[in-house]
Design a protein around this motif. Structure first.
Motif, PDB file in Angstrom:
ATOM      1  N   LEU A   1      22.065 -23.319 -14.538  1.00 54.68           N
ATOM      2  CA  LEU A   1      21.325 -24.287 -13.725  1.00 54.68           C
ATOM      3  C   LEU A   1      20.243 -24.919 -14.577  1.00 54.68           C
ATOM      4  CD1 LEU A   1      20.653 -22.263 -10.434  1.00 54.68           C
ATOM      5  CD2 LEU A   1      22.225 -24.185 -10.695  1.00 54.68           C
ATOM      6  N   PRO A   2      19.886 -26.167 -14.269  1.00 58.48           N
ATOM      7  CA  PRO A   2      18.717 -26.747 -14.942  1.00 58.48           C
ATOM      8  C   PRO A   2      17.477 -25.893 -14.639  1.00 58.48           C
ATOM      9  CG  PRO A   2      19.922 -28.437 -13.740  1.00 58.48           C
ATOM     10  CD  PRO A   2      20.514 -27.117 -13.360  1.00 58.48           C
ATOM     11  N   LYS A   3      16.494 -25.977 -15.521  1.00 59.49           N
ATOM     12  CA  LYS A   3      15.290 -25.142 -15.407  1.00 59.49           C
ATOM     13  C   LYS A   3      14.625 -25.250 -14.034  1.00 59.49           C
ATOM     14  CE  LYS A   3      10.868 -24.141 -17.442  1.00 59.49           C
ATOM     15  NZ  LYS A   3       9.699 -24.710 -18.015  1.00 59.49           N
ATOM     16  N   ALA A   4      14.486 -26.459 -13.514  1.00 58.98           N
ATOM     17  CA  ALA A   4      13.813 -26.637 -12.219  1.00 58.98           C
ATOM     18  C   ALA A   4      14.566 -25.919 -11.098  1.00 58.98           C
ATOM     19  CB  ALA A   4      13.683 -28.120 -11.890  1.00 58.98           C
ATOM     20  N   LEU A   5      15.896 -25.991 -11.119  1.00 60.08           N
ATOM     21  CA  LEU A   5      16.676 -25.311 -10.078  1.00 60.08           C
ATOM     22  C   LEU A   5      16.650 -23.796 -10.257  1.00 60.08           C
ATOM     23  CD1 LEU A   5      19.749 -27.667  -9.625  1.00 60.08           C
ATOM     24  CD2 LEU A   5      17.727 -27.443  -8.167  1.00 60.08           C
ATOM     25  N   ARG A   6      16.609 -23.329 -11.512  1.00 61.51           N
ATOM     26  CA  ARG A   6      16.473 -21.883 -11.756  1.00 61.51           C
ATOM     27  C   ARG A   6      15.162 -21.373 -11.177  1.00 61.51           C
ATOM     28  NH1 ARG A   6      18.260 -22.813 -17.009  1.00 61.51           N
ATOM     29  NH2 ARG A   6      16.153 -22.583 -17.783  1.00 61.51           N
ATOM     30  N   GLU A   7      14.103 -22.159 -11.356  1.00 54.84           N
ATOM     31  CA  GLU A   7      12.794 -21.757 -10.824  1.00 54.84           C
ATOM     32  C   GLU A   7      12.808 -21.728  -9.299  1.00 54.84           C
ATOM     33  OE1 GLU A   7      10.060 -24.487 -12.629  1.00 54.84           O
ATOM     34  OE2 GLU A   7      10.183 -23.494 -14.576  1.00 54.84           O
ATOM     35  N   VAL A   8      13.465 -22.699  -8.678  1.00 53.12           N
ATOM     36  CA  VAL A   8      13.591 -22.713  -7.215  1.00 53.12           C
ATOM     37  C   VAL A   8      14.365 -21.486  -6.764  1.00 53.12           C
ATOM     38  CG1 VAL A   8      14.665 -23.917  -5.257  1.00 53.12           C
ATOM     39  CG2 VAL A   8      13.372 -25.210  -6.962  1.00 53.12           C
ATOM     40  N   LYS A   9      15.459 -21.196  -7.443  1.00 60.13           N
ATOM     41  CA  LYS A   9      16.290 -20.039  -7.081  1.00 60.13           C
ATOM     42  C   LYS A   9      15.488 -18.743  -7.161  1.00 60.13           C
ATOM     43  CE  LYS A   9      20.364 -17.508  -8.451  1.00 60.13           C
ATOM     44  NZ  LYS A   9      21.269 -17.226  -9.549  1.00 60.13           N
ATOM     45  N   GLU A  10      14.741 -18.559  -8.230  1.00 58.94           N
ATOM     46  CA  GLU A  10      13.949 -17.334  -8.395  1.00 58.94           C
ATOM     47  C   GLU A  10      12.844 -17.243  -7.343  1.00 58.94           C
ATOM     48  OE1 GLU A  10      14.869 -14.775 -10.249  1.00 58.94           O
ATOM     49  OE2 GLU A  10      16.587 -16.047 -10.709  1.00 58.94           O
TER      50      GLU A  10
ATOM     51  N   ALA B   1      12.500 -14.264  -4.535  1.00 61.16           N
ATOM     52  CA  ALA B   1      11.265 -13.480  -4.402  1.00 61.16           C
ATOM     53  C   ALA B   1      10.756 -13.513  -2.964  1.00 61.16           C
ATOM     54  CB  ALA B   1      10.205 -14.006  -5.356  1.00 61.16           C
ATOM     55  N   TRP B   2      10.749 -14.691  -2.361  1.00 59.92           N
ATOM     56  CA  TRP B   2      10.260 -14.819  -0.984  1.00 59.92           C
ATOM     57  C   TRP B   2      11.192 -14.104  -0.014  1.00 59.92           C
ATOM     58  CZ3 TRP B   2      12.177 -18.433   2.986  1.00 59.92           C
ATOM     59  CH2 TRP B   2      11.436 -18.358   4.159  1.00 59.92           C
ATOM     60  N   LEU B   3      12.495 -14.258  -0.203  1.00 63.67           N
ATOM     61  CA  LEU B   3      13.449 -13.689   0.738  1.00 63.67           C
ATOM     62  C   LEU B   3      13.552 -12.176   0.637  1.00 63.67           C
ATOM     63  CD1 LEU B   3      16.178 -16.429   0.606  1.00 63.67           C
ATOM     64  CD2 LEU B   3      14.801 -15.791   2.590  1.00 63.67           C
ATOM     65  N   LYS B   4      13.169 -11.595  -0.489  1.00 64.43           N
ATOM     66  CA  LYS B   4      13.172 -10.129  -0.577  1.00 64.43           C
ATOM     67  C   LYS B   4      12.262  -9.536   0.487  1.00 64.43           C
ATOM     68  CE  LYS B   4      14.645  -9.247  -5.232  1.00 64.43           C
ATOM     69  NZ  LYS B   4      14.331  -8.704  -6.536  1.00 64.43           N
ATOM     70  N   GLU B   5      11.162 -10.224   0.768  1.00 65.08           N
ATOM     71  CA  GLU B   5      10.242  -9.771   1.813  1.00 65.08           C
ATOM     72  C   GLU B   5      10.869  -9.905   3.199  1.00 65.08           C
ATOM     73  OE1 GLU B   5       6.749 -12.141   1.363  1.00 65.08           O
ATOM     74  OE2 GLU B   5       6.485 -11.557  -0.728  1.00 65.08           O
ATOM     75  N   GLU B   6      11.845 -10.798   3.326  1.00 60.52           N
ATOM     76  CA  GLU B   6      12.493 -11.054   4.615  1.00 60.52           C
ATOM     77  C   GLU B   6      13.742 -10.190   4.824  1.00 60.52           C
ATOM     78  OE1 GLU B   6      11.296 -13.197   6.953  1.00 60.52           O
ATOM     79  OE2 GLU B   6       9.586 -13.557   5.646  1.00 60.52           O
ATOM     80  N   GLY B   7      14.095  -9.379   3.839  1.00 62.42           N
ATOM     81  CA  GLY B   7      15.256  -8.498   3.979  1.00 62.42           C
ATOM     82  C   GLY B   7      16.499  -9.024   3.284  1.00 62.42           C
ATOM     83  N   LEU B   8      16.346  -9.736   2.171  1.00 60.46           N
ATOM     84  CA  LEU B   8      17.473 -10.297   1.448  1.00 60.46           C
ATOM     85  C   LEU B   8      18.321  -9.204   0.806  1.00 60.46           C
ATOM     86  CD1 LEU B   8      18.802 -12.946   0.358  1.00 60.46           C
ATOM     87  CD2 LEU B   8      17.447 -12.577  -1.701  1.00 60.46           C
ATOM     88  N   LYS B   9      19.632  -9.337   0.942  1.00 55.10           N
ATOM     89  CA  LYS B   9      20.586  -8.433   0.299  1.00 55.10           C
ATOM     90  C   LYS B   9      21.658  -9.285  -0.368  1.00 55.10           C
ATOM     91  CE  LYS B   9      18.732  -4.692   1.909  1.00 55.10           C
ATOM     92  NZ  LYS B   9      17.859  -3.952   1.097  1.00 55.10           N
ATOM     93  N   ARG B  10      22.379  -8.696  -1.301  1.00 55.81           N
ATOM     94  CA  ARG B  10      23.478  -9.394  -1.970  1.00 55.81           C
ATOM     95  C   ARG B  10      24.767  -8.629  -1.692  1.00 55.81           C
ATOM     96  NH1 ARG B  10      23.534 -12.014  -7.952  1.00 55.81           N
ATOM     97  NH2 ARG B  10      25.307 -13.335  -7.511  1.00 55.81           N
ATOM     98  N   SER B  11      25.789  -9.353  -1.251  1.00 56.38           N
ATOM     99  CA  SER B  11      27.068  -8.730  -0.927  1.00 56.38           C
ATOM    100  C   SER B  11      27.849  -8.458  -2.214  1.00 56.38           C
ATOM    101  CB  SER B  11      27.880  -9.637  -0.006  1.00 56.38           C
ATOM    102  OG  SER B  11      28.379 -10.735  -0.731  1.00 56.38           O
ATOM    103  N   PRO B  12      28.876  -7.611  -2.136  1.00 58.65           N
ATOM    104  CA  PRO B  12      29.707  -7.357  -3.320  1.00 58.65           C
ATOM    105  C   PRO B  12      30.397  -8.623  -3.844  1.00 58.65           C
ATOM    106  CG  PRO B  12      30.093  -5.685  -1.658  1.00 58.65           C
ATOM    107  CD  PRO B  12      29.219  -6.740  -1.034  1.00 58.65           C
TER     108      PRO B  12
END
Length: 61
Positions: A28-37, A41-52
């Motif tokens: 991803l371009p740098k700006a989109l990588r920063e948005v993704k990260e 970070a924000w969603l981890k507080e909301e209960g983010l999980k990653r499926s297999p």
């Protein structure tokens, strides 16, 4: 930079789109990588999980 106001569900949808784009393009371009990260970070507080399969989802607490 303008501030986005997203619900957690909208943020997860955006995160999944960014992940799909990264998987397809290989990077991803740098700006989109920063948005993704920032979303991860924000969603981890909301209960983010990653499926297999690699997609993200929220676990309701």
């Amino acid at each position: 930079m303008n501030e986005l106001k997203l619900t957690p569900e909208q943020a997860v949808a955006l995160l999944n789109l960014l992940q799909a784009e990264e998987d397809w393009e290989g990077d991803l371009p740098k700006a989109l990588r920063e948005v993704k990260e920032a979303l991860k970070a924000w969603l981890k507080e909301e209960g983010l999980k990653r499926s297999p399969t690699g997609s993200y989802y929220l676990v309701k607490r």
